[in-house]
Write a protein that holds these residues in place. Structure first.
Motif, PDB file in Angstrom:
ATOM      1  N   ASN A  19      35.707 -11.546  22.895  1.00 17.74           N
ATOM      2  CA  ASN A  19      36.055 -10.126  22.866  1.00 17.74           C
ATOM      3  C   ASN A  19      35.745  -9.474  21.520  1.00 17.74           C
ATOM      4  O   ASN A  19      36.204  -8.371  21.235  1.00 17.74           O
ATOM      5  N   THR A  20      34.956 -10.167  20.698  1.00 16.73           N
ATOM      6  CA  THR A  20      34.655  -9.712  19.343  1.00 16.73           C
ATOM      7  C   THR A  20      33.155  -9.516  19.157  1.00 16.73           C
ATOM      8  O   THR A  20      32.354 -10.313  19.650  1.00 16.73           O
ATOM      9  N   GLU A  21      32.791  -8.457  18.450  1.00 18.96           N
ATOM     10  CA  GLU A  21      31.417  -8.280  18.015  1.00 18.96           C
ATOM     11  C   GLU A  21      31.406  -8.173  16.488  1.00 18.96           C
ATOM     12  O   GLU A  21      32.184  -7.417  15.913  1.00 18.96           O
ATOM     13  N   ILE A  22      30.529  -8.960  15.877  1.00 22.59           N
ATOM     14  CA  ILE A  22      30.377  -8.937  14.425  1.00 22.59           C
ATOM     15  C   ILE A  22      28.990  -8.392  14.113  1.00 22.59           C
ATOM     16  O   ILE A  22      27.982  -8.947  14.538  1.00 22.59           O
ATOM     17  N   PHE A  23      28.956  -7.303  13.372  1.00 23.61           N
ATOM     18  CA  PHE A  23      27.721  -6.642  12.998  1.00 23.61           C
ATOM     19  C   PHE A  23      27.369  -7.044  11.563  1.00 23.61           C
ATOM     20  O   PHE A  23      28.103  -6.718  10.629  1.00 23.61           O
ATOM     21  N   PHE A  24      26.270  -7.752  11.395  1.00 23.47           N
ATOM     22  CA  PHE A  24      25.798  -8.151  10.076  1.00 23.47           C
ATOM     23  C   PHE A  24      24.762  -7.124   9.618  1.00 23.47           C
ATOM     24  O   PHE A  24      23.765  -6.894  10.313  1.00 23.47           O
ATOM     25  N   VAL A  25      24.999  -6.524   8.443  1.00 20.35           N
ATOM     26  CA  VAL A  25      24.178  -5.395   8.012  1.00 20.35           C
ATOM     27  C   VAL A  25      23.593  -5.657   6.627  1.00 20.35           C
ATOM     28  O   VAL A  25      24.295  -6.107   5.712  1.00 20.35           O
TER      29      VAL A  25
ATOM     30  N   LYS B 266      35.926  -5.083  16.495  1.00 21.53           N
ATOM     31  CA  LYS B 266      34.616  -4.819  15.893  1.00 21.53           C
ATOM     32  C   LYS B 266      34.717  -5.105  14.386  1.00 21.53           C
ATOM     33  O   LYS B 266      35.545  -4.519  13.692  1.00 21.53           O
ATOM     34  N   ILE B 267      33.865  -6.006  13.932  1.00 23.08           N
ATOM     35  CA  ILE B 267      33.881  -6.454  12.545  1.00 23.08           C
ATOM     36  C   ILE B 267      32.495  -6.250  11.947  1.00 23.08           C
ATOM     37  O   ILE B 267      31.488  -6.550  12.593  1.00 23.08           O
ATOM     38  N   PHE B 268      32.455  -5.747  10.727  1.00 22.27           N
ATOM     39  CA  PHE B 268      31.188  -5.587  10.011  1.00 22.27           C
ATOM     40  C   PHE B 268      31.155  -6.533   8.822  1.00 22.27           C
ATOM     41  O   PHE B 268      32.160  -6.726   8.142  1.00 22.27           O
TER      42      PHE B 268
END
Length: 327
Positions: A151-157, A205-207
């Motif tokens: 249930n988690t999305e991690i956005f690597f930027v 939502k994690i960045f």
């Protein structure tokens, strides 16, 4: 190794055993979670110093905590190899600062990494090359990508190209292959991030980026990210922004949104006493020594803990749909 979730068009250019990958949009990957749907991972940044400056001690404690938590993967917030990244894919620093340091069984999981400004001072394409995966299959590094885990999305930027000073200073050389023209690169990245966030149905939502958005340490705030990235994160109700860059452990809350700002840049050399004043209502935790962060995510809660090189828990925080608590 995570699996590609959705197909993307890749242009692959071969250059003397180096592979440059130009991606038309953010790549998405899946990482399996535990049978109960929970997810746990460690976060470390600014680490690659061949075991020096307590890097080996941080790695040892990461191994112990990782075993206790049965972590699913490890996140690196960048500045993976000091002082000037890797020379090429055969640079011995890869083994000396990574493979030979993080040897605990619990750390033989996938490492998801972003580039830091020190990585750009070397051969940035080396860290992005599949050749490193052949040398150590737990290594995984792209400029920007999305990780789906339950249930988690991690956005690597990729945050280094946002900072103006790297394009004007003469003290260091940066490897901008694949980034120039800079204005187009940043505009496309922000557009892709915003589109992906608006399409996301993830509970959490994690960045992850290398550079700070807010920080009371040496580098302070990154104004370019405050101006360009932060409004997108707040508008789309992102829960956590995790970074390195400042060599400390830090937790700053937001007075305007639920977004939490977490610094895990204590993987090796720390900056003792290099601290600026901050609103005490927002500064939940600050530690100017080495250490790392641990994160556990369930369907209804995120739990965080910061550890030092002795395995002491320095700070904990949790959030659910209804409550916030810290200690």
């Amino acid at each position: 190794m995570a699996m590609i979730k959705s197909p993307v068009v890749l242009l692959v250019v071969y250059m003397t055993a180096m592979v440059a990958v130009v991606v038309a949009e953010l790549q998405s990957f899946d990482h399996a979670v535990k049978s109960d749907g929970s997810l746990s991972f460690l976060v470390v940044g600014d680490w690659g110093r061949r075991g020096l400056y307590n890097q080996s001690n941080v790695a040892y404690q990461m191994g112990k905590v990782g075993e206790k938590m049965d972590v699913d993967f490890i996140v690196s917030t960048g500045d993976n190899f000091y002082d000037n990244g890797l020379i090429d894919v055969d640079d011995p620093a890869f083994y000396e600062s990574f493979t030979n340091i993080y040897t605990a069984p619990s750390l033989q999981k996938q490492w998801y990494s972003v580039l830091g400004n020190h990585d750009y001072r070397g051969n940035a394409l080396a860290q992005l090359s599949p050749a490193l995966i052949q040398k150590d299959n737990k290594w995984f590094c792209l400029r920007s990508f999305i990780l789906h885990a339950g249930n988690t999305e991690i956005f690597f930027v990729d945050t280094t190209p946002f900072q103006d000073k790297y394009f004007t200073e003469t003290e260091h050389n940066y490897d901008w292959r694949g980034v120039l023209p800079r204005e187009n690169y940043i505009a496309d990245l922000l557009k892709d991030v915003e589109i992906a966030l608006k399409a996301s149905s993830a509970k959490w939502k994690i960045f992850v980026g290398h550079h700070t958005i807010f920080s009371a340490s040496h580098h302070g705030n990154t104004q370019e990210l405050v101006d360009q990235l932060l409004p997108i994160l707040e508008e789309n109700e992102v829960n956590l922004y995790i970074n390195g860059h400042d060599h400390c452990l830090q937790h700053i809350s937001s007075s305007d949104s639920k977004l939490q700002f977490l610094t895990s840049g204590g993987g090796s050399k720390a900056w003792r006493g290099d601290t600026n004043s901050w609103n005490p209502k927002e500064m939940k935790f600050y530690y100017d020594g080495q250490g790392f962060m641990a994160c556990n995510v369930t369907n209804d809660k995120i739990q965080l803990a910061f550890y030092d090189i002795f395995g002491n828990v320095l700070h904990t925080w949790s959030v659910s749909e209804y409550t916030h608590s810290s200690s």
